[in-house]
Scaffold this motif. Sequence first.
Motif, PDB file in Angstrom:
ATOM      1  N   CYS A 103      63.571  17.654 114.447  1.00  0.00           N
ATOM      2  CA  CYS A 103      62.692  18.137 115.472  1.00  0.00           C
ATOM      3  C   CYS A 103      63.137  17.167 116.794  1.00  0.00           C
ATOM      4  O   CYS A 103      62.246  16.581 117.405  1.00  0.00           O
ATOM      5  N   ARG A 105      64.388  17.247 119.972  1.00  0.00           N
ATOM      6  CA  ARG A 105      63.732  17.500 121.362  1.00  0.00           C
ATOM      7  C   ARG A 105      62.594  18.355 121.450  1.00  0.00           C
ATOM      8  O   ARG A 105      62.189  18.907 122.256  1.00  0.00           O
ATOM      9  N   GLN A 106      61.966  18.626 120.167  1.00  0.00           N
ATOM     10  CA  GLN A 106      60.493  19.672 120.255  1.00  0.00           C
ATOM     11  C   GLN A 106      59.440  18.875 120.526  1.00  0.00           C
ATOM     12  O   GLN A 106      59.002  17.705 119.958  1.00  0.00           O
ATOM     13  N   ASP A 108      56.303  19.461 120.126  1.00  0.00           N
ATOM     14  CA  ASP A 108      55.596  19.784 119.227  1.00  0.00           C
ATOM     15  C   ASP A 108      55.958  20.088 117.842  1.00  0.00           C
ATOM     16  O   ASP A 108      56.516  20.987 117.311  1.00  0.00           O
ATOM     17  N   ALA A 109      56.365  18.870 116.900  1.00  0.00           N
ATOM     18  CA  ALA A 109      57.291  19.054 115.752  1.00  0.00           C
ATOM     19  C   ALA A 109      56.513  19.737 114.697  1.00  0.00           C
ATOM     20  O   ALA A 109      56.952  20.597 113.950  1.00  0.00           O
ATOM     21  N   GLN A 111      54.131  22.129 115.084  1.00  0.00           N
ATOM     22  CA  GLN A 111      54.253  23.603 115.363  1.00  0.00           C
ATOM     23  C   GLN A 111      55.719  24.103 115.110  1.00  0.00           C
ATOM     24  O   GLN A 111      55.877  25.382 114.653  1.00  0.00           O
ATOM     25  N   THR A 112      56.882  23.517 115.561  1.00  0.00           N
ATOM     26  CA  THR A 112      58.230  23.684 115.283  1.00  0.00           C
ATOM     27  C   THR A 112      58.367  24.054 113.415  1.00  0.00           C
ATOM     28  O   THR A 112      58.943  25.012 113.267  1.00  0.00           O
ATOM     29  N   CYS A 149      65.465  23.314 113.186  1.00  0.00           N
ATOM     30  CA  CYS A 149      64.233  22.739 113.825  1.00  0.00           C
ATOM     31  C   CYS A 149      64.618  22.140 115.038  1.00  0.00           C
ATOM     32  O   CYS A 149      63.892  21.903 115.978  1.00  0.00           O
ATOM     33  N   ALA A 151      66.292  23.727 117.172  1.00  0.00           N
ATOM     34  CA  ALA A 151      66.456  25.159 118.016  1.00  0.00           C
ATOM     35  C   ALA A 151      67.770  25.127 118.563  1.00  0.00           C
ATOM     36  O   ALA A 151      68.048  25.222 119.546  1.00  0.00           O
TER      37      ALA A 151
END
Lengths: 234, 345
Positions: A103, A105-106, A108-109, A111-112, A149, A151
């Motif tokens: 994750c 650049r997410q 909210d890890a 949620q991802t 994760c 994206a």
Amino acid sequence: MTILAVSRLRSGYGRIPILAGVTLGVGEGEIVGILGHNGMGKTTLLRTLMGYLPATDGSVQFDGRDITRLSPTARARLGIGYVPQGREIFATLSVAENLRMGCLRQPDADQTIAAILQDFPRLTRLLDRMGGALSGGEQQLLALARCLCGAPRLILLDEPTEGIQPSIIEEIIETLLAVRRRRPVTIVLVEQNLNFIAALSNRILILQKGEVTREIPPEVARDRTMIDEFVGMA
Amino acid sequence: MKIDPRWAGFLVMVALGLLLMFGLPQVLDLFGLVQMTVFVAMAMFALSQGFLWGYGGIMSFGQAAFFGLGGYAYAIAVINLGDSTLPVVIAVAVPVVFAALLGYFMFYGRISDAYIGVITLTVSVILFELVNSTSGDAYHIGAAQLGGFNGIPGVPPLNMPGDSSSPLDPGQMWYAAVGSLIMVYIVLRAILASRFGRVVVAIRENETRAMLIGYDPRFYKLLTFMIAAGVAGLAGCLFTNWGGFISPTVFSLTMSAQVIIFVLVGGLGTLLGPMIGAVGIEYLITIAGSQHLVDANLGLGIVLVAFVLLVPQGVVPLIRDKVLPFAKLVPRQSKPIPTGAEVPR
């Protein structure tokens, strides 16, 4: 729209040339299979597309941008995911920690990861287990989930069925199809399992001696006589 | 409420640290307390090596360079400034800046692990030779004479922040040293529990893999190297304070080798292990030095070889993985199956 444009790409290991001028294009949302004998340059092609091996000539364009000289880290940040051969997960991190690592650049890890796990129910009950304690098939699913994760817009997938038991291969096919239905992701898939590549690909490129020599529709990959004629590997 | 076993262990460690901090002055005389203070400085030095090697996967053979830089930076600054408040900051900042410069060339120059060991060792030897050759009145920084091999004597001790007229006595120095060690332990635990810490561990596990999912190992390794240098610098500052003296031996190969042994004996891949290794070995050195039956170095050498052969994983992992599960105090953990992809630690 073409998301990946490769032109006369050359690469190799030291003084040994492997890719001898690969040219190909991949449209957004496509799954393009790459089929070829051992030693024809399939893995080398993916490594060069990811920047892990430097290109000695030619160019790679991703989403209209020349990325030929970019580092692997920079390419990953642009949205290229790479699941290499040998399902390299972080063996001493838990499944959950492996997913968190993806994750990048997410915002909210959690949620991802929850969204990704919808397509990977098998991993949901293994979240606390060490990555290295998983079976080969589970490690492959974890490698795929971790890649998602981040994206990525383009996934480079290298022989995901290598050394995996048949029941899990079916699960990987179902998972990849489900992923495709939910997300606008493009996949370049290197594989030697003919059923697998035929089940997933929109079209298949034949790689011989470091060059793309032919493009075939997936139905042909199921016809072992034809494959024997085109590739000599059925 | 269920507490994560890892956090429970952390809380127990902090509680034990506080217990030692306030309990030992009640049972030890002043001499014993002063001796324990240097053990604490060495424990912090070991913590820096343990963090760098055990979690960052970076094998520095010259961690003494940062320990010595911290000690010398403190001594020179406090002699010139009088008040110790800013010199403590300088003792941390100088090794950090030096590590940033050295680390930049090592990590961004893509130097391999083996050569990183060689370079750090060489830097430590160069600093030893450099400081060793500063005898004579010509070698001074402000009011601080560097003193060559004889070092800098009479270094003023720590004082109450901002008040140079209130130097700490040996008893207060104990509280300052243990308090600093506990703080550093908490900070390093917090770093390891953060996203940054997870990436550092992932890079140790498989650098290529981490790079291919978008993390820049050079950046993370450089930061890890700088953090460890800062901790070693603070340890050097405490060490200088303990004796009010510093000499080039802080840069010696013995110091660099000793800290590696602390980590190996205590347990690589833990924060507690290096500290226990440091205190245990320093205690053994003290005992060995006060008896006349066998040569102290020989006796110590035998103990260390026995440890490496019989307890290769170190004391803390042995207790954590074998003793506590056997006593059913903690559950056994699933072991990873080697994938062949791990970077050697």
